[in-house]
Design an enzyme around this catalytic site. Structure first.
Site, PDB file in Angstrom:
ATOM      1  N   GLY A 152       0.795  -1.029  -0.085  1.00 36.82           N
ATOM      2  CA  GLY A 152       0.055  -0.048   0.044  1.00 36.82           C
ATOM      3  C   GLY A 152       0.900   1.164   0.158  1.00 36.82           C
ATOM      4  O   GLY A 152       2.210   1.203   0.270  1.00 36.82           O
ATOM      5  N   CYS A 153       0.264   2.350  -0.448  1.00 30.82           N
ATOM      6  CA  CYS A 153       1.151   3.438  -0.620  1.00 30.82           C
ATOM      7  C   CYS A 153       1.280   3.918   0.682  1.00 30.82           C
ATOM      8  O   CYS A 153       2.422   4.529   1.156  1.00 30.82           O
ATOM      9  CB  CYS A 153       0.025   4.606  -0.954  1.00 30.82           C
ATOM     10  SG  CYS A 153      -1.557   4.745  -0.696  1.00 30.82           S
ATOM     11  N   TYR A 154       0.559   4.038   1.876  1.00 24.89           N
ATOM     12  CA  TYR A 154       1.040   4.396   3.270  1.00 24.89           C
ATOM     13  C   TYR A 154       1.894   3.397   3.825  1.00 24.89           C
ATOM     14  O   TYR A 154       2.982   3.952   4.427  1.00 24.89           O
ATOM     15  CB  TYR A 154      -0.317   4.495   3.987  1.00 24.89           C
ATOM     16  CG  TYR A 154      -1.358   5.596   3.986  1.00 24.89           C
ATOM     17  CD1 TYR A 154      -0.794   6.966   4.141  1.00 24.89           C
ATOM     18  CD2 TYR A 154      -2.540   5.380   3.732  1.00 24.89           C
ATOM     19  CE1 TYR A 154      -1.868   8.197   4.018  1.00 24.89           C
ATOM     20  CE2 TYR A 154      -3.485   6.469   3.545  1.00 24.89           C
ATOM     21  CZ  TYR A 154      -3.102   7.777   3.748  1.00 24.89           C
ATOM     22  OH  TYR A 154      -3.910   8.913   3.731  1.00 24.89           O
TER      23      TYR A 154
END
Lengths: 349, 349, 349, 349
Positions: A152-154
């Site tokens: 995921g980006c986070y």
């Protein structure tokens, strides 16, 4: 290999932002040929009807996923929504390498998956073989993988600065506070009231406080780095901008450690890495300086509170936080130069 | 009192954003007459030449500060830059009440002032009598004050949620981490490269890490609330928006305390306050919901990390963070209804 | 040629946005080596100090223009401000090819130059030999030129749709109304109040009405296409965005002509052009779809008013409107593939 | 009248932006009491659940339209979607005054309505009695009306500058070109892909070219002012901002007329008007300078093309373009001071 000696890839779910971003990056890739693009509801249309900015490229039309001739496909980027991906991937022929950008294969524990995503995992065996694709951390496993679960980006923004500090045992494992700020493209292209320009621009708010789905993913990978279970405080904020994640992470130092030790550990861990870079001492990373690129910039600062430090990371959520890292992983899996297609400089302003 | 029975006020430094915002608010004030506007470099011009959005209002032209006829002025809003304000205010006639929006009279300790602002304070006696103008916290002192030092925007956002928690002794005083995000109007109207649209829009970065000038101000007031010296971690971020501050504050709970106790203490402390409001449980305050108003919205959340909580506050940096609170203070000082001129609802979208 | 067989170029005035954009594009150019970067006030600093987004690139440090070793330089991109450029370029050795991004060599008539820019032209002889660098229109002249005057951003957006219509004699030459909308990067990186985020975001206004400096430039080139003097109505607007120009042009048709004739003329004129593209009938070009690329998208529409048509063009002011077209011109001058370094797809969102 | 002597009003369709904006304005209205708010899908919820920025106001909960007790209601603002409004309004008791913000009663010709909106008008008799509510133009009719059709936002921006010029016969009636730019709140709060932050910010495009639904409405009212049928060229553009419309209108002058005559006619027509203002000569109106207010600013300029002029108007589409003008009309209908609730200054930045 395709007739022209390139790797034939398909992008499943090409009508979303991560699909479009992959196409933007692949334009500059010397060894990959885009052989198929799927988008069930837009099947039959040219990509330019869905993404006019790609209309001038020479690309195949969108087709339904059933229409793909799999024997010609050697690798797949899967950009389908969370939850719908498992069965699709489970049904792909064995010869196909896969980078999956959804969350479906990220969590190793099926029980945790069920708790976080609210449904039984429908491809548990496949999940066991999936490799978590934070490239700089698991490069060797990725090289041998058939299925990579793209982070995921986070998660990427949180883990890149923290993994070296945990590996080097420099910070308190029970006192990690991550305050993350994300552009709105992370919410995808779905027509939601909360993503409207009127609702997003000129304001900021936190969401998913103490409950965001990326938290267990962050904890899984940090626990692996630490060698013991870790729980973190993670608070995402929605920003009035399209691209970019900034993670400001507050850590307590182990006795005797200083911010300069964190900096040194980070520098050692990422020495020679093409995409993870420490900024000059005293400078703060900005999402302005990574936009459109696969870079993750990191800065380390002593806190005003004694015994604490602040670590800041910046990346483009659609590139290093999604499609760029997916391509980086595919490059590793397929034996290309890891930076192929990813050499563009950031775009500023 | 002016001929029409209103309080005659002057705004010193009316060509900046806080001056303009005061004028916007004063349009709706039933008891204040704007008798003089100063702006040395723009003296002789109508306010509409400096702020076209105010051109249709009936206001006096800008004059040099020397041209003000002080005997007719009963109160002053001082919007001059930090450092230049002390001597100007020291030279005002005794009968004039003053709300100073600069930082010059906020720090009670002259040595600290000198360290933070890099110069000897030139009105030390006056500083002793100045009252720090966080209205909800020091209302009685403000009522009796001649000179009120209006708090900084970040300070207001940080202190309103934290003061009740320290007064009620619910949180660890050595473990307060404030992650603040501000719109760019906080940097004023000065022509600086770092405030250009091209440098600000579509990105975010931290600045003044561990060294921002509002930190000693925050610490001074939190120490007063706690009854002992407090040091905090404070990290401001520049946001791609014009107005608004969101402060996400991470705290460790005292043994036995829970997020619900924090919420209850906050509710008690601000019961009946017209401008400080707790949002419904489970909802996150957004700067979207305070824009243009004098509101400060606060939310309280249990953290995922055991024994910790997250407190979020949102305000408009130009209103509750500057001109609105200045007017609120003047209302208190002059005996007006505290909400006079401040009743407008937020503007959304 | 440089040691590595590449063309050695210098960028004069590399600390502005057009310089930075050239560097971004040149990263992907196979035949150009950046041998020198000048910025008088920042001499001695690395480019990363001025543009952190370029810090990870391998580039020479900034130097004063006097420090350039000209014998090693084969070509120059001149990104200096209007008015200061003439003498600098006049002083360059004869062997150096030049693309000048300023306005100094765009107007062929010295009297007009003096009237528009308020000073006598100081390199009149050189001006005579300069070629106006609208690549698609003057490609053959550019191929033979030593000095190319790169067109203004508004000019490029206005001329690309209009030149084919004038050449084909399809529109009334006395009734051309151009309504242009530009992002703020066109104003450069100078610290001006009018370019602040607070002054630009969330609003729009026209400026330079009936008097903008690009108007004579537009008229010069349209007159050349028409074979007779042309005067146009041109109104630029400042938009709350960083990049992009949209020109909406209102034209009256010659008797017997229809919007489909305009479309056909445009299609013929730009057939095979890599960067100028007609969008599908009924679709409107958007600046979203060209951002970061060298594309100019054009759409043609019948107007509701009988006998009139609307032509819309979209480009990125920093690319096709400045640095991209400059590189395109240099590619033509130096014999490279015209698209070298310019193949990147637009970035959306 | 309500118990407290105020006018009891209901807002039908209060969950959209125009409903919210009405509530924001009514907070400051001395003579109106909000007695009922309807929103069928959100019935039973407090307004703060739909619009958190209004949560601190004392307002009735949302109800289904059937739940309104009409005998207590004296006036209605109808904010329902186009097409659904006719029957609702036709069913209201006779004693209720109505300002309708939809398009349903704007077009006087039922055949034209059917052509533009694609359905037979279902309240033709009522439509005959409806007054088109451009307040400054039809004030006397509005005073006597029971039902006012509140003008569209684009229409208001286009008509206010053009009506005086047509009435004074100063411009060519067959050569009016209106280039309009609007913020995205004009598209409402519906969750549409085209209104997402990612699709709107940092770009601009035209839409509804030669076919926008506001065009017949503009033509109807300009024809009334001219005394003969008029057709116009009207091109709207979607801007990356929330509020504001700028209309740049290109006109051909009648023989002997100059821009100064247009300016004089405009000044005469709007002398004493509280909300329509000419800006100083040489200045361009900006949407920045009207945000949140009921102002329409107008500027007049001689064009560079001989015999032509440019007229620019700026307003806030949610205020003078919708809810503000609706309140202005209600003030006229109910005998209030026309500026009641509308006195707030614009908010800048």
């Amino acid at each position: 290999m395709s007739a022209n000696g390139k790797l034939n890839v398909a992008i499943l779910g090409a009508s979303g932002y991560t699909g479009a971003e992959l196409l933007r990056l692949l334009v500059g890739h010397p060894g990959i040929h885009v052989a198929a693009l799927t988008a069930d509801r837009r099947a039959g249309e040219p990509i330019g009807a869905v993404f006019p900015h790609l209309a001038t490229l020479d690309l195949p039309d969108l087709v339904a996923i059933e229409a793909v001739e799999w024997e010609e496909i050697e690798a797949v980027f899967c950009c389908l929504p969370h939850g719908t991906t498992q069965e699709t991937i489970a049904g792909l022929p064995e010869h196909i390498k896969i980078v999956d950008l959804s969350a479906d294969f990220r969590l190793k524990d099926p029980a945790l998956y069920e708790q976080v995503y609210g449904g039984v995992h429908r491809a548990v065996e496949l999940q066991k073989s999936a490799v978590y694709g934070l490239t700089e951390i698991r490069r060797d496993e990725i090289r041998r993988a058939r299925l990579v679960a793209n982070p995921g980006c986070y998660t990427t923004a949180a883990e890149l600065p923290l993994v070296p500090l945990l590996e080097a045992d420099l910070i308190d494992r029970g006192d990690i506070v991550i305050d993350a700020k994300s552009g709105v493209s992370g919410a995808g292209r779905a027509a939601k009231e909360s993503s409207l320009h009127t609702e997003v621009s000129e304001g900021i708010h936190a969401y998913g406080i103490a409950s965001h789905r990326h938290t267990p993913e962050i904890e899984q990978e940090l626990s692996a780095a630490a060698g013991e279970p870790i729980v973190v405080s993670f608070t995402p904020h929605l920003m009035p901008m399209n691209r970019g994640i900034l993670a400001t992470t507050y850590v307590r130092l182990k006795a005797g450690a200083g911010a300069e030790d964190l900096r040194a550990a980070m520098a050692r861990r990422y020495e020679g890495e093409p995409f993870v870079k420490l900024v000059s001492q005293g400078h703060a990373p900005s999402t302005h300086h990574v936009r459109g690129s696969n870079l993750c910039l990191i800065g380390v600062f002593a806190d005003r509170l004694p015994g604490r430090a602040i670590v800041i990371s910046a990346l483009d959520n659609l590139v290093k936080g999604a499609s760029g890292q997916a391509l980086q992983n595919m490059n590793v899996m397929a034996g290309f130069d890891e930076t192929a297609g990813l050499g563009a400089a950031p775009m500023f302003p």
